[in-house]
Design a protein around this motif. Structure first.
Motif, PDB file in Angstrom:
ATOM      1  N   PRO A  49     -52.536 -16.639 -18.520  1.00  0.00           N
ATOM      2  CA  PRO A  49     -53.125 -15.221 -19.527  1.00  0.00           C
ATOM      3  C   PRO A  49     -51.703 -15.113 -20.535  1.00  0.00           C
ATOM      4  O   PRO A  49     -51.680 -15.039 -21.687  1.00  0.00           O
ATOM      5  N   VAL A  50     -50.448 -15.105 -19.963  1.00  0.00           N
ATOM      6  CA  VAL A  50     -49.144 -14.875 -20.829  1.00  0.00           C
ATOM      7  C   VAL A  50     -49.022 -16.057 -21.504  1.00  0.00           C
ATOM      8  O   VAL A  50     -48.978 -16.096 -22.923  1.00  0.00           O
ATOM      9  N   LEU A  51     -49.369 -17.344 -21.280  1.00  0.00           N
ATOM     10  CA  LEU A  51     -49.134 -18.639 -22.099  1.00  0.00           C
ATOM     11  C   LEU A  51     -50.012 -18.656 -23.298  1.00  0.00           C
ATOM     12  O   LEU A  51     -49.717 -18.764 -24.406  1.00  0.00           O
ATOM     13  N   LYS A  52     -51.517 -18.111 -22.754  1.00  0.00           N
ATOM     14  CA  LYS A  52     -52.396 -18.276 -24.074  1.00  0.00           C
ATOM     15  C   LYS A  52     -52.211 -17.198 -25.130  1.00  0.00           C
ATOM     16  O   LYS A  52     -52.436 -17.211 -26.096  1.00  0.00           O
ATOM     17  N   PHE A  53     -51.857 -16.156 -24.377  1.00  0.00           N
ATOM     18  CA  PHE A  53     -51.564 -14.846 -25.574  1.00  0.00           C
ATOM     19  C   PHE A  53     -50.358 -15.663 -26.468  1.00  0.00           C
ATOM     20  O   PHE A  53     -50.363 -14.876 -27.512  1.00  0.00           O
ATOM     21  N   SER A  54     -49.216 -16.086 -26.134  1.00  0.00           N
ATOM     22  CA  SER A  54     -48.213 -16.488 -26.620  1.00  0.00           C
ATOM     23  C   SER A  54     -48.514 -17.557 -27.674  1.00  0.00           C
ATOM     24  O   SER A  54     -47.500 -17.709 -28.527  1.00  0.00           O
ATOM     25  N   GLY A  55     -49.652 -18.242 -27.525  1.00  0.00           N
ATOM     26  CA  GLY A  55     -49.765 -19.347 -28.638  1.00  0.00           C
ATOM     27  C   GLY A  55     -50.975 -20.229 -28.217  1.00  0.00           C
ATOM     28  O   GLY A  55     -50.811 -21.360 -27.661  1.00  0.00           O
ATOM     29  N   PHE A  56     -52.086 -19.799 -27.923  1.00  0.00           N
ATOM     30  CA  PHE A  56     -53.507 -20.389 -27.612  1.00  0.00           C
ATOM     31  C   PHE A  56     -53.520 -21.699 -28.299  1.00  0.00           C
ATOM     32  O   PHE A  56     -53.895 -22.683 -27.859  1.00  0.00           O
TER      33      PHE A  56
END
Length: 331
Positions: A265-272
């Motif tokens: 979730p953190v990765l996708k929030f930072s640049g999906f």
């Protein structure tokens, strides 16, 4: 310098994969692309987008926009946009296997894959759990799933497990395998001589000295200590709620998360949009898009190609890094 050679597999022919590949073919590039796909499907996608597409023979090489070498893998039926047909499952799997075999045989330096539809493949009579597992089985090796964007790289110890099964799956051998494969890939595929890897704890606050669980004390800390003795630069176990702070991320080359929804979730929030899915541990780089087939968008020209663009760029860089690291040092 000879351009790296990438195999390109669109995935589900009724989804957005074929049109994203047509868009990819329009870009100036320093790597050569060869699609493993159905020619009719690619031409239909190009026509829907009103974009030029000149398909070359399988032995031809081009880096020119609008051109794409093709290994024709015919679908059983020409799919309608947004309407997957199980009769095409064999072609989807065949394209993946053939492209991967081309990498194993040394004809290609890496493979880029579009989104597939798991349910439709299984409806077509082919037992399929995922492309990661298919490629690992074909190559006969252990692999690790990593997702990455321009902000962070996240590798997973466990992937698609129910949450109640995760704790039992966090074992010393599983953690060691994940860290070893991730460390080796950072060196070989990303050219990082001495990677620094952050390792998250399983429990809140990384177990808080055993008050919130003993997995960190009994499993994670001893495993990290043993691997540090072998020269790995490992930081942790870290509390997951603060490990992704920008100031901390700047000191890490990758983060190893214990389970799917701890890190992704953190990765996708930072640049999906620019996120990609990597299979570490294969004898060749494999990079996939980080989105699904988007059947509702197929043929409309509105699908965002950013993830496929990022996948191709990432795969090309990884392939070039492997070539560089495999060369003997100059005398």
């Amino acid at each position: 310098m000879t351009p790296v050679r990438l195999a390109l597999v669109p995935g589900e022919p009724a989804g957005v994969g074929p049109e994203l590949c047509v868009r990819l073919a329009q870009r100036p590039r320093d790597h050569a692309l060869t699609a493993f796909a159905d020619a009719r499907t690619l031409r239909a996608a190009a026509e829907a987008l009103s974009l030029p597409l000149h398909l070359l023979g399988p032995d031809e090489t081009s880096t020119r926009p609008g051109e794409l070498a093709l290994v024709d893998v015919p679908n059983a039926v020409l799919p309608a946009f947004g309407q997957p047909d199980p009769r095409n499952a064999a072609a989807v799997i065949g394209a993946l296997r053939d492209a991967a075999q081309g990498c194993l045989d040394g004809r290609f330096d890496g493979v880029v894959t579009g989104p597939v539809h798991k349910a439709v493949i299984n409806e077509g009579g082919i037992a399929y759990t995922g492309t990661t597992e298919l490629l690992a089985d074909q190559a006969g090796c252990d692999v690790v799933m990593m997702l990455a964007n321009e902000v962070v790289r996240v590798a997973l110890v466990t992937t698609h497990l129910p949450l109640r099964e995760v704790a039992d799956a966090i074992t010393a051998p599983a953690l060691e395998r994940t860290l070893r494969i991730t460390h080796d890939a950072l060196r070989r595929d990303f050219g990082i001589a001495e990677p620094v890897v952050a390792v998250l704890g399983l429990n809140p606050h990384a177990g808080e000295a055993g008050h919130l669980g003993r997995e960190e004390i009994d499993i994670v800390e001893p495993t990290l200590a043993a691997l540090r003795e072998r020269g790995m630069r490992l930081v942790g176990p870290l509390p997951a709620d603060t490990a992704f702070l920008p100031a901390k991320l700047r000191g890490f080359d990758a983060v190893v998360a214990m389970y799917h929804d701890q890190g992704l979730p953190v990765l996708k929030f930072s640049g999906f949009e620019r996120a990609v899915n990597l299979t570490l541990g294969l004898p060749y780089p494999r990079v996939a898009v980080d989105h699904g087939t988007a059947l509702e968008l197929a043929g409309k020209g509105s699908a965002d190609p950013s993830s496929l663009f990022a996948a191709a760029d990432t795969c090309a860089r990884m392939a070039q890094a492997r070539i560089q690291t495999s060369r003997p040092p100059s005398a």
